[in-house]
Design a protein around this motif. Structure first.
Motif, mmCIF file in Angstrom:
data_model
loop_
_atom_site.group_PDB
_atom_site.id
_atom_site.type_symbol
_atom_site.label_atom_id
_atom_site.label_comp_id
_atom_site.label_asym_id
_atom_site.label_seq_id
_atom_site.Cartn_x
_atom_site.Cartn_y
_atom_site.Cartn_z
ATOM 1 N N ALA A 41 0.831 -1.203 0.000
ATOM 2 C CA ALA A 41 0.000 0.000 0.000
ATOM 3 C C ALA A 41 0.866 1.253 0.000
ATOM 4 O O ALA A 41 0.596 2.204 -0.755
ATOM 5 C CB ALA A 41 -0.933 -0.006 1.207
ATOM 6 N N VAL A 42 1.894 1.272 0.817
ATOM 7 C CA VAL A 42 2.785 2.437 0.878
ATOM 8 C C VAL A 42 3.512 2.635 -0.449
ATOM 9 O O VAL A 42 3.594 3.752 -0.966
ATOM 10 C CB VAL A 42 3.788 2.298 2.047
ATOM 11 C CG1 VAL A 42 4.883 3.346 1.972
ATOM 12 C CG2 VAL A 42 3.060 2.372 3.383
ATOM 13 N N VAL A 43 4.021 1.551 -1.020
ATOM 14 C CA VAL A 43 4.762 1.644 -2.284
ATOM 15 C C VAL A 43 3.835 2.092 -3.426
ATOM 16 O O VAL A 43 4.186 2.987 -4.204
ATOM 17 C CB VAL A 43 5.437 0.294 -2.621
ATOM 18 C CG1 VAL A 43 5.958 0.281 -4.049
ATOM 19 C CG2 VAL A 43 6.559 0.014 -1.638
ATOM 20 N N LEU A 44 2.657 1.511 -3.517
ATOM 21 C CA LEU A 44 1.738 1.886 -4.595
ATOM 22 C C LEU A 44 1.235 3.325 -4.440
ATOM 23 O O LEU A 44 1.135 4.059 -5.431
ATOM 24 C CB LEU A 44 0.563 0.918 -4.663
ATOM 25 C CG LEU A 44 0.878 -0.427 -5.303
ATOM 26 C CD1 LEU A 44 -0.332 -1.355 -5.242
ATOM 27 C CD2 LEU A 44 1.304 -0.235 -6.749
ATOM 28 N N TYR A 45 0.911 3.751 -3.219
ATOM 29 C CA TYR A 45 0.465 5.128 -3.009
ATOM 30 C C TYR A 45 1.597 6.104 -3.339
ATOM 31 O O TYR A 45 1.381 7.108 -4.009
ATOM 32 C CB TYR A 45 -0.032 5.331 -1.578
ATOM 33 C CG TYR A 45 -0.598 6.708 -1.331
ATOM 34 C CD1 TYR A 45 -1.662 7.189 -2.074
ATOM 35 C CD2 TYR A 45 -0.066 7.532 -0.352
ATOM 36 C CE1 TYR A 45 -2.191 8.445 -1.862
ATOM 37 C CE2 TYR A 45 -0.584 8.794 -0.120
ATOM 38 C CZ TYR A 45 -1.655 9.243 -0.878
ATOM 39 O OH TYR A 45 -2.170 10.495 -0.658
ATOM 40 N N GLY A 46 2.798 5.777 -2.918
ATOM 41 C CA GLY A 46 3.953 6.622 -3.249
ATOM 42 C C GLY A 46 4.178 6.691 -4.750
ATOM 43 O O GLY A 46 4.468 7.754 -5.306
ATOM 44 N N GLY A 47 4.021 5.559 -5.438
ATOM 45 C CA GLY A 47 4.169 5.551 -6.888
ATOM 46 C C GLY A 47 3.094 6.372 -7.580
ATOM 47 O O GLY A 47 3.376 7.098 -8.538
ATOM 48 N N CYS A 48 1.869 6.276 -7.089
ATOM 49 C CA CYS A 48 0.778 7.079 -7.666
ATOM 50 C C CYS A 48 1.042 8.569 -7.476
ATOM 51 O O CYS A 48 0.818 9.371 -8.394
ATOM 52 C CB CYS A 48 -0.553 6.695 -7.028
ATOM 53 S SG CYS A 48 -1.174 5.089 -7.535
ATOM 54 N N LEU A 49 1.505 8.958 -6.292
ATOM 55 C CA LEU A 49 1.827 10.368 -6.039
ATOM 56 C C LEU A 49 2.981 10.831 -6.920
ATOM 57 O O LEU A 49 2.932 11.933 -7.486
ATOM 58 C CB LEU A 49 2.166 10.590 -4.564
ATOM 59 C CG LEU A 49 1.002 10.507 -3.589
ATOM 60 C CD1 LEU A 49 1.513 10.677 -2.161
ATOM 61 C CD2 LEU A 49 -0.060 11.538 -3.909
ATOM 62 N N ALA A 50 4.005 10.006 -7.045
ATOM 63 C CA ALA A 50 5.149 10.371 -7.890
ATOM 64 C C ALA A 50 4.706 10.543 -9.340
ATOM 65 O O ALA A 50 5.135 11.481 -10.016
ATOM 66 C CB ALA A 50 6.239 9.301 -7.781
ATOM 67 N N LEU A 51 3.838 9.660 -9.801
ATOM 68 C CA LEU A 51 3.328 9.770 -11.166
ATOM 69 C C LEU A 51 2.480 11.030 -11.340
ATOM 70 O O LEU A 51 2.634 11.760 -12.320
ATOM 71 C CB LEU A 51 2.506 8.521 -11.511
ATOM 72 C CG LEU A 51 2.021 8.413 -12.943
ATOM 73 C CD1 LEU A 51 3.206 8.281 -13.896
ATOM 74 C CD2 LEU A 51 1.110 7.209 -13.085
ATOM 75 N N ALA A 52 1.615 11.318 -10.376
ATOM 76 C CA ALA A 52 0.744 12.495 -10.471
ATOM 77 C C ALA A 52 1.550 13.796 -10.460
ATOM 78 O O ALA A 52 1.287 14.710 -11.241
ATOM 79 C CB ALA A 52 -0.269 12.497 -9.334
ATOM 80 N N PHE A 53 2.543 13.883 -9.592
ATOM 81 C CA PHE A 53 3.344 15.102 -9.517
ATOM 82 C C PHE A 53 4.397 15.166 -10.620
ATOM 83 O O PHE A 53 4.712 16.238 -11.124
ATOM 84 C CB PHE A 53 3.998 15.233 -8.132
ATOM 85 C CG PHE A 53 3.052 15.729 -7.085
ATOM 86 C CD1 PHE A 53 2.853 17.084 -6.894
ATOM 87 C CD2 PHE A 53 2.336 14.845 -6.304
ATOM 88 C CE1 PHE A 53 1.966 17.553 -5.940
ATOM 89 C CE2 PHE A 53 1.446 15.296 -5.340
ATOM 90 C CZ PHE A 53 1.260 16.649 -5.164
ATOM 91 N N GLY A 54 4.924 14.023 -10.999
ATOM 92 C CA GLY A 54 5.958 13.991 -12.031
ATOM 93 C C GLY A 54 5.448 14.292 -13.426
ATOM 94 O O GLY A 54 6.197 14.749 -14.284
#
Length: 148
Positions: A41-54
């Protein structure tokens, strides 16, 4: 001329909506292992945030061009610039939209700027851009065109 820059960062509602990946991941992985569910959950949420901001598009007006994301057009090929807000912006995205237009729309930004393209070799009639500061963007394009 003062250059114009804007980045269309995700709104707080998008960040909250992305948090739905946490319970979904926990639902899938917790029966296997609680630790795997938490880490996943932490890894996927972090990846989603990185994708959204990146992938947040940047709008820039320089002395020579308008750049939106990876697209760029010289100011000499820009015609009329119009700002739309509220129901006018909605109409531009629905009944008044030309299928040949180039779009950079973000659903969490509710105002639009329509930039007419006057390049005879370009089949695109206009760019339609989301902007949190639409009047400032239109003013920056007008100022850059007068200085060019």
């Amino acid at each position: 001329m003062q250059p114009y820059r804007e980045t269309l960062w995700p709104s707080p509602w998008v960040i909250i909506a992305l948090a739905l990946v946490v319970p979904a991941t926990m639902l899938v992985l917790a029966p296997v292992s609680l630790a795997a569910g938490i880490v996943g959950a932490v890894v996927l949420y972090g990846g989603c945030l990185a994708l959204a901001f990146g992938t947040a598009p940047r709008i820039q007006v320089s002395e020579a061009s308008l750049s939106v994301g990876k697209a760029s057009i010289p100011l000499g090929f820009i015609g009329e610039v119009v700002v739309y807000t509220g129901t006018d912006a909605t109409a531009q995205l629905r009944t008044k939209l030309d299928a040949r237009a180039w779009l950079m729309i973000r659903g969490w930004v509710h105002s639009l700027v329509k930039v007419e393209i006057v390049d005879p070799a370009d089949p695109t009639p206009y760019w339609l851009l989301s902007s949190r500061r639409p009047q400032a963007l239109a003013d920056a394009i007008a100022a850059a065109r007068t200085h060019a």
